[in-house]
Design a protein around this motif. Structure first.
Motif, PDB file in Angstrom:
ATOM      1  N   LEU B 121       2.638   3.446 -15.066  1.00  0.00           N
ATOM      2  CA  LEU B 121       2.581   3.570 -13.615  1.00  0.00           C
ATOM      3  C   LEU B 121       1.574   4.619 -13.142  1.00  0.00           C
ATOM      4  O   LEU B 121       1.064   4.537 -12.040  1.00  0.00           O
ATOM      5  CB  LEU B 121       3.963   3.896 -13.051  1.00  0.00           C
ATOM      6  CG  LEU B 121       5.047   2.844 -13.324  1.00  0.00           C
ATOM      7  CD1 LEU B 121       6.379   3.304 -12.791  1.00  0.00           C
ATOM      8  CD2 LEU B 121       4.685   1.509 -12.691  1.00  0.00           C
ATOM      9  N   PRO B 147      -0.147   1.682 -10.386  1.00  0.00           N
ATOM     10  CA  PRO B 147       0.387   1.473  -9.039  1.00  0.00           C
ATOM     11  C   PRO B 147       1.114   2.664  -8.429  1.00  0.00           C
ATOM     12  O   PRO B 147       1.226   2.740  -7.217  1.00  0.00           O
ATOM     13  CB  PRO B 147       1.371   0.312  -9.233  1.00  0.00           C
ATOM     14  CG  PRO B 147       1.658   0.269 -10.678  1.00  0.00           C
ATOM     15  CD  PRO B 147       0.455   0.779 -11.366  1.00  0.00           C
ATOM     16  N   MET B 148       1.613   3.610  -9.228  1.00  0.00           N
ATOM     17  CA  MET B 148       2.326   4.713  -8.614  1.00  0.00           C
ATOM     18  C   MET B 148       1.412   5.874  -8.223  1.00  0.00           C
ATOM     19  O   MET B 148       1.858   6.844  -7.646  1.00  0.00           O
ATOM     20  CB  MET B 148       3.458   5.218  -9.525  1.00  0.00           C
ATOM     21  CG  MET B 148       4.701   4.357  -9.514  1.00  0.00           C
ATOM     22  SD  MET B 148       5.392   4.080  -7.888  1.00  0.00           S
ATOM     23  CE  MET B 148       6.034   5.689  -7.515  1.00  0.00           C
ATOM     24  N   PHE B 152      -3.290   4.218  -4.793  1.00  0.00           N
ATOM     25  CA  PHE B 152      -3.114   2.780  -4.982  1.00  0.00           C
ATOM     26  C   PHE B 152      -2.340   2.279  -3.763  1.00  0.00           C
ATOM     27  O   PHE B 152      -1.191   2.644  -3.559  1.00  0.00           O
ATOM     28  CB  PHE B 152      -2.322   2.525  -6.276  1.00  0.00           C
ATOM     29  CG  PHE B 152      -2.212   1.078  -6.668  1.00  0.00           C
ATOM     30  CD1 PHE B 152      -3.111   0.514  -7.558  1.00  0.00           C
ATOM     31  CD2 PHE B 152      -1.212   0.278  -6.161  1.00  0.00           C
ATOM     32  CE1 PHE B 152      -3.009  -0.815  -7.937  1.00  0.00           C
ATOM     33  CE2 PHE B 152      -1.100  -1.055  -6.525  1.00  0.00           C
ATOM     34  CZ  PHE B 152      -2.007  -1.602  -7.421  1.00  0.00           C
ATOM     35  N   LYS B 154      -0.138   0.382  -0.961  1.00  0.00           N
ATOM     36  CA  LYS B 154       1.172  -0.236  -1.142  1.00  0.00           C
ATOM     37  C   LYS B 154       1.110  -1.754  -1.279  1.00  0.00           C
ATOM     38  O   LYS B 154       1.843  -2.341  -2.041  1.00  0.00           O
ATOM     39  CB  LYS B 154       2.067   0.110   0.050  1.00  0.00           C
ATOM     40  CG  LYS B 154       3.078   1.181  -0.255  1.00  0.00           C
ATOM     41  CD  LYS B 154       4.073   1.273   0.868  1.00  0.00           C
ATOM     42  CE  LYS B 154       4.957   2.499   0.661  1.00  0.00           C
ATOM     43  NZ  LYS B 154       5.908   2.676   1.748  1.00  0.00           N
ATOM     44  N   ASN B 155       0.229  -2.386  -0.487  1.00  0.00           N
ATOM     45  CA  ASN B 155       0.224  -3.855  -0.535  1.00  0.00           C
ATOM     46  C   ASN B 155      -0.885  -4.416  -1.415  1.00  0.00           C
ATOM     47  O   ASN B 155      -1.249  -5.584  -1.311  1.00  0.00           O
ATOM     48  CB  ASN B 155       0.135  -4.426   0.875  1.00  0.00           C
ATOM     49  CG  ASN B 155      -0.900  -3.695   1.682  1.00  0.00           C
ATOM     50  OD1 ASN B 155      -1.795  -3.067   1.104  1.00  0.00           O
ATOM     51  ND2 ASN B 155      -0.790  -3.754   2.992  1.00  0.00           N
ATOM     52  N   HIS B 213      11.291  -6.184 -11.692  1.00  0.00           N
ATOM     53  CA  HIS B 213      10.639  -4.976 -11.185  1.00  0.00           C
ATOM     54  C   HIS B 213       9.995  -5.263  -9.824  1.00  0.00           C
ATOM     55  O   HIS B 213       9.120  -6.116  -9.726  1.00  0.00           O
ATOM     56  CB  HIS B 213       9.581  -4.509 -12.182  1.00  0.00           C
ATOM     57  CG  HIS B 213       8.854  -3.287 -11.744  1.00  0.00           C
ATOM     58  ND1 HIS B 213       9.502  -2.109 -11.471  1.00  0.00           N
ATOM     59  CD2 HIS B 213       7.544  -3.060 -11.499  1.00  0.00           C
ATOM     60  CE1 HIS B 213       8.614  -1.201 -11.087  1.00  0.00           C
ATOM     61  NE2 HIS B 213       7.426  -1.753 -11.101  1.00  0.00           N
ATOM     62  N   LYS B 214      10.491  -4.573  -8.808  1.00  0.00           N
ATOM     63  CA  LYS B 214       9.996  -4.818  -7.451  1.00  0.00           C
ATOM     64  C   LYS B 214       9.141  -3.661  -6.944  1.00  0.00           C
ATOM     65  O   LYS B 214       8.635  -3.707  -5.842  1.00  0.00           O
ATOM     66  CB  LYS B 214      11.188  -5.006  -6.493  1.00  0.00           C
ATOM     67  CG  LYS B 214      12.035  -6.228  -6.813  1.00  0.00           C
ATOM     68  CD  LYS B 214      13.128  -6.440  -5.806  1.00  0.00           C
ATOM     69  CE  LYS B 214      14.343  -5.575  -6.026  1.00  0.00           C
ATOM     70  NZ  LYS B 214      15.103  -5.906  -7.255  1.00  0.00           N
ATOM     71  N   GLY B 215       9.012  -2.604  -7.729  1.00  0.00           N
ATOM     72  CA  GLY B 215       8.268  -1.440  -7.268  1.00  0.00           C
ATOM     73  C   GLY B 215       8.988  -0.709  -6.158  1.00  0.00           C
ATOM     74  O   GLY B 215       8.364  -0.257  -5.198  1.00  0.00           O
ATOM     75  N   LYS B 218       7.691   2.630  -5.281  1.00  0.00           N
ATOM     76  CA  LYS B 218       6.475   2.606  -4.458  1.00  0.00           C
ATOM     77  C   LYS B 218       6.851   2.357  -2.992  1.00  0.00           C
ATOM     78  O   LYS B 218       6.314   2.980  -2.092  1.00  0.00           O
ATOM     79  CB  LYS B 218       5.539   1.513  -4.973  1.00  0.00           C
ATOM     80  CG  LYS B 218       4.178   1.508  -4.311  1.00  0.00           C
ATOM     81  CD  LYS B 218       3.315   2.646  -4.808  1.00  0.00           C
ATOM     82  CE  LYS B 218       1.993   2.736  -4.073  1.00  0.00           C
ATOM     83  NZ  LYS B 218       1.203   3.879  -4.552  1.00  0.00           N
ATOM     84  N   MET B 219       7.795   1.389  -2.780  1.00  0.00           N
ATOM     85  CA  MET B 219       8.253   1.117  -1.409  1.00  0.00           C
ATOM     86  C   MET B 219       8.779   2.378  -0.753  1.00  0.00           C
ATOM     87  O   MET B 219       8.624   2.585   0.446  1.00  0.00           O
ATOM     88  CB  MET B 219       9.422   0.121  -1.424  1.00  0.00           C
ATOM     89  CG  MET B 219       9.085  -1.287  -1.774  1.00  0.00           C
ATOM     90  SD  MET B 219      10.626  -2.244  -1.825  1.00  0.00           S
ATOM     91  CE  MET B 219      10.159  -3.523  -2.959  1.00  0.00           C
ATOM     92  N   LYS B 223       8.823   6.871   3.229  1.00  0.00           N
ATOM     93  CA  LYS B 223       9.957   6.410   4.031  1.00  0.00           C
ATOM     94  C   LYS B 223      10.721   7.611   4.587  1.00  0.00           C
ATOM     95  O   LYS B 223      10.764   8.675   3.973  1.00  0.00           O
ATOM     96  CB  LYS B 223      10.898   5.580   3.168  1.00  0.00           C
ATOM     97  CG  LYS B 223      10.354   4.221   2.808  1.00  0.00           C
ATOM     98  CD  LYS B 223      10.847   3.202   3.798  1.00  0.00           C
ATOM     99  CE  LYS B 223      10.442   1.805   3.409  1.00  0.00           C
ATOM    100  NZ  LYS B 223       9.043   1.478   3.689  1.00  0.00           N
TER     101      LYS B 223
END
Lengths: 184, 533
Positions: B121, B147-148, B152, B154-155, B213-215, B218-219, B223
């Protein structure tokens, strides 16, 4: 053996009456199901048969799975409606999808869908599959199911209760009968 | 438990680590952060683990991308010193110009998944171990997309290519492979299992997880706290209340929020109810995998009655929307509480019969005994937690060893079994259900009236905070760091199942035959959702 017999006799039958669809609180479902009474003989025949479901987890939080498993417990006893879960998509009528589609399962999803014979029904169970739920699109989460597969019916909920899933699957029987009629 | 003084232990650790420590910071009343050089990280970790009187274990490794603050990535290695209920974090900065460091898992093998996850990640390279992809599957072009990392987007999505799963396969006469999944036969979550069998006996067992794995981590970036709570609730359905409570505990300890006594007790009741519901699901699966349908159906019936009690209490079968930072969103009226007490009395007498049925049926016992054996040494070296560890004689339970919610006052007795087989893990669950029933009864008796919510205060920025509790599957760790706007900077979840999958893999090989594979798996009954995230 004595224990089993004793428990069998003492516990009796826990199965509840099927969800009363006429008094159902979801009005448009009620409309759908009232229409069943007016269907012709051929469709009614199709409706009376069994429904074989292939479950497909595309990344749900496993609450929907827990509720699908609960359908087989003695309270709901889904098999009395002729609904069975199958191991193989090759003899499934319905593809029951839970969860938003993840990147790692997209290929498995396509293969499972293609392996099913026609006519087939795709039903999205739970908010994750219906609209993506709280999960945003990310590098690994692709979002709701109907971007990738033609979804015939939605059973929303976080997760939907077993009663709602039973109602939804009964509606799927009707949809399947309709599809069969249209295909000739 | 607290025989050793906390301060002396910290002094001792500092003496052991001597020159390695660059900086020291107390970040919570029971949590010290020691900054060390990245080259000393592995050795220092080993020193803390080796000192047996601390009874310590590595609970999580969290990487953060702090390049926008100081051009560094940071590794936070968290140890729980169970003997004194204290946390030590070893913090090491890794400059973006040189991303490698000596791997911790060469010295502490169960850190392997953590380090491979961080490599996948963040692209931080632990030197000295094989870096097979773990979280991201093989079509991710290793070495390109991390991706983390915060830059990088989010989308940002990477095109999917069809690829084969690779396992190292032993060759020999009579050896054959059995591939299972990712789509399983029943209603289970996806994962690929690969058995390598000689005749019926399993010789090698590999798993490829992280299909769901939905990440979520990352979501969660950026937040608000309330949005993050909703996502925490949706990490896992089976233990959704444990997850949301762990997040609440983490944030509350960061803001020094003391939640009202009524909320403390209601939370504890709900955690125990969730444990009962989860254990009933486990017993259902164990009985059905063991071929004893009658008990399986009765266990399923008892699970349903528990879920209905939970629904009466909280208007959700999965405790959704009950927790909030500082207490509870809604109060539970006395009528529902009294109803719960009555229902649990009935449940207990019902459960006694089920217990008798399970433990007196030879056909089931024959399947469970000696199946999926795991020795105490193996369980410790794999760092197992929860019923899986307790079935092998490892005496750990955060409810007793830690101090959260009302457990300190209510003295949890922890069932231990030393046989280490599937039957031991079944018995542990049965005894834990009784213990939960006893706890809930006492909690209901002492439930005070009053407020259920404490107003929120301010939170410290860029300070790591942990929420640790005993979920039905074992020790659950949430690691949270907020940024200067009180939004999530980094949120890392290490669920109990994440650790225990190594136990399943170890327990499956050996004397077991292929038809026992599902039974061994079910005797741990791990989630996939909170492992994959």
């Amino acid at each position: 053996m004595f224990n089993i017999l004793k428990m069998w006799i003492m516990k009796g039958n826990a199965t509840e009456a099927p969800p009363n669809i006429r008094d159902g609180d979801i009005t448009n479902w009620q409309k759908d199901l009232n229409r069943i009474d007016k269907l012709d003989k051929k469709t009614k025949h199709a409706l009376s048969r069994s429904l074989i479901v292939r479950h497909l987890d595309l990344g749900s939080c496993n609450a929907e799975e827990a509720e699908l498993i609960a359908l087989s417990n003695p309270f709901y006893d889904i098999s009395r409606f002729g609904v069975e879960f199958t191991a193989s998509p090759r003899h499934a009528d319905v593809l029951a999808i839970t969860g938003p589609v993840t990147r790692h399962l997209k290929i498995a999803m396509e293969r499972t869908y293609n392996a099913m014979p026609n006519p087939k029904i795709v039903v999205a169970i739970g908010d994750g599959a219906c609209n993506g739920s709280v999960y945003e699109k990310t590098y690994a989460c692709l979002g709701k199911v109907d971007q990738f597969l033609p979804v015939d019916f939605y059973i929303p909920g976080d997760p939907p209760s077993p009663e709602e899933i039973i109602k939804g699957l009964l509606v799927c029987k009707k949809l399947l009968a309709q599809k069969e009629e249209n295909n000739g | 438990m607290k025989t050793i003084e906390t301060t002396t232990v910290i002094e001792q650790i500092k003496r052991l680590l001597k020159d390695s420590i660059i900086n020291e910071r107390l970040i919570a009343s029971n949590h010290t952060e020691l900054t060390v050089d990245k080259n000393a990280l592995a050795i220092s970790s080993e020193i803390i683990i080796k000192e047996s009187k601390f009874n310590s274990s590595l609970i999580t490794i969290t990487a953060t991308d702090e390049r926008e603050l100081n051009n560094n990535y940071v590794l936070n290695v968290v140890f729980s010193l169970r003997a004194i209920n204290y946390l030590i974090t070893l913090k090491a900065s890794i400059n973006q110009s040189n991303l490698s460091y000596p791997a911790i898992s060469t010295r502490i093998p169960y850190a392997n998944w953590h380090e491979r996850e961080i490599h996948d990640l963040f692209g931080i390279v632990p030197e000295g171990i094989e870096l097979d992809p773990l979280i991201l599957h093989r079509d991710w072009h290793p070495g390109k997309n991390f991706p983390m990392r915060r830059d990088f987007s989010k989308n940002n999505q990477i095109p999917i290519t069809d690829h084969e799963i690779e396992f190292s396969v032993p060759h020999g006469e009579g050896l054959h492979q059995i591939a299972v999944g990712p789509i399983h036969a029943g209603i289970i979550e996806p994962g690929h299992l690969r058995f390598c069998a000689l005749g019926e006996e399993i010789h090698k067992f590999d798993v490829q997880l992280f299909y769901t794995h939905k990440g979520i981590e990352k979501m969660l970036e950026g937040k608000t706290i309330n949005e993050a709570l909703t996502l925490a609730e949706h990490l896992c359905g089976m233990c959704s209340y444990s997850h949301s409570t762990a997040f609440c505990i983490a944030i509350e300890s960061l803001g020094n929020i003391l939640i009202p006594p009524r909320a403390v007790l209601i939370r504890t009741i709900c955690l125990e109810l969730e444990r009962i519901a989860s254990h009933m699901a486990d017993l259902t699966s164990i009985c059905s995998a063991g071929g004893f349908g009658f008990a399986s159906v009765h266990a399923a019936r008892l699970r349903e009655t528990t879920l209905r009690s939970i629904y009466n209490l909280t208007e959700s079968r999965f405790f959704r929307g009950l927790n909030t930072i500082g207490g509870l969103q809604k109060d539970i009226d006395d009528r529902s509480i009294n109803l719960l007490a009555q229902q649990l009395l009935l449940f207990k007498s019902d459960f006694k019969e089920l217990e008798k049925l399970i433990l007196s049926t030879d056909s089931l016992l024959d399947r469970l005994e000696l199946t999926g054996f795991l020795s105490r040494e193996q369980a410790i070296s794999l760092g197992l937690v929860g019923p899986g560890a307790r079935g092998s004689g490892v005496d750990i339970d955060v409810r007793r060893d830690g101090s959260y919610l009302a457990y300190e006052r209510y003295q949890v007795s922890v069932p231990i079994d030393t046989t280490g087989d599937a039957l031991a893990r079944t018995k542990i669950r049965i005894n834990e259900v009784y213990e939960s029933l006893r706890l809930i009864k006492n909690l209901i008796k002492d439930l005070p009236d009053g407020e259920i919510l404490t107003e929120q205060k301010s939170y410290s920025q860029y300070t790591p905070t942990l929420g640790i509790l005993e979920s039905p599957k074992g020790e659950l760790v949430h690691w949270v760091m907020l940024d200067k706007e009180n939004k999530i900077f980094r949120y890392h979840v290490r669920s109990a199942s994440y650790i225990n999958w190594a136990g399943v893999a170890q327990a499956t090989i050996g004397k077991n035959i292929v038809p026992d594979g599902p039974l061994v798996n079910k005797s741990f009954n791990l989630c996939y959702a909170c492992v994959d995230r």
